[in-house]
Design a protein around this motif. Sequence first.
Motif, PDB file in Angstrom:
ATOM      1  N   PRO A   2       0.824  -1.217   0.000  1.00 28.63           N
ATOM      2  CA  PRO A   2       0.000   0.000   0.000  1.00 28.63           C
ATOM      3  C   PRO A   2       0.858   1.267   0.000  1.00 28.63           C
ATOM      4  O   PRO A   2       1.949   1.297   0.563  1.00 28.63           O
ATOM      5  N   THR A   4       0.470   3.943   1.592  1.00 27.77           N
ATOM      6  CA  THR A   4       0.698   4.526   2.917  1.00 27.77           C
ATOM      7  C   THR A   4       1.871   3.850   3.620  1.00 27.77           C
ATOM      8  O   THR A   4       2.515   4.466   4.465  1.00 27.77           O
ATOM      9  N   TYR A  60      -3.825   6.885  -3.285  1.00 30.56           N
ATOM     10  CA  TYR A  60      -5.008   6.028  -3.341  1.00 30.56           C
ATOM     11  C   TYR A  60      -5.456   5.837  -4.780  1.00 30.56           C
ATOM     12  O   TYR A  60      -5.719   4.715  -5.216  1.00 30.56           O
ATOM     13  N   HIS A  64      -5.055   2.171  -6.039  1.00 29.60           N
ATOM     14  CA  HIS A  64      -6.317   1.426  -5.968  1.00 29.60           C
ATOM     15  C   HIS A  64      -7.145   1.508  -7.243  1.00 29.60           C
ATOM     16  O   HIS A  64      -7.904   0.586  -7.533  1.00 29.60           O
ATOM     17  N   ASP A  79     -13.652   0.836  -4.431  1.00 31.15           N
ATOM     18  CA  ASP A  79     -12.590   1.752  -4.014  1.00 31.15           C
ATOM     19  C   ASP A  79     -12.922   3.188  -4.399  1.00 31.15           C
ATOM     20  O   ASP A  79     -12.697   4.120  -3.623  1.00 31.15           O
ATOM     21  N   LEU A  83     -13.491   6.413  -1.843  1.00 26.91           N
ATOM     22  CA  LEU A  83     -12.798   7.684  -2.000  1.00 26.91           C
ATOM     23  C   LEU A  83     -13.797   8.841  -2.098  1.00 26.91           C
ATOM     24  O   LEU A  83     -13.636   9.873  -1.446  1.00 26.91           O
TER      25      LEU A  83
END
Length: 92
Positions: A2, A4, A60, A64, A79, A83
């Motif tokens: 990911p 993050t 993101y 994603h 996803d 968002l």
Amino acid sequence: MPHTVRDKTKLLNRAKRLRGQIEAIERSLDEEDDCSVVLHQIVAARGAINGLMTQVIEGYILDHLLDDADHTPEAKQRDADELIAALKTYIK
């Protein structure tokens, strides 16, 4: 991995700067600084939170919605919906 996790250091640095800005606002209020000083600090903190939000949103979208070839169209839609919901809440 990911975004993050991959961008953890950059994101944490932004969060730490934001914490410092919030602490500066608290000090200014405690020290009864002039309103203009407090307002400028609030503006800086808002800019910092927007910068953090932008960086997380960008990751993101890239991870994603665009780069994840394993995601089914349904998963990508989920996803995207997540968002959009987060953005609607943030913008309110």
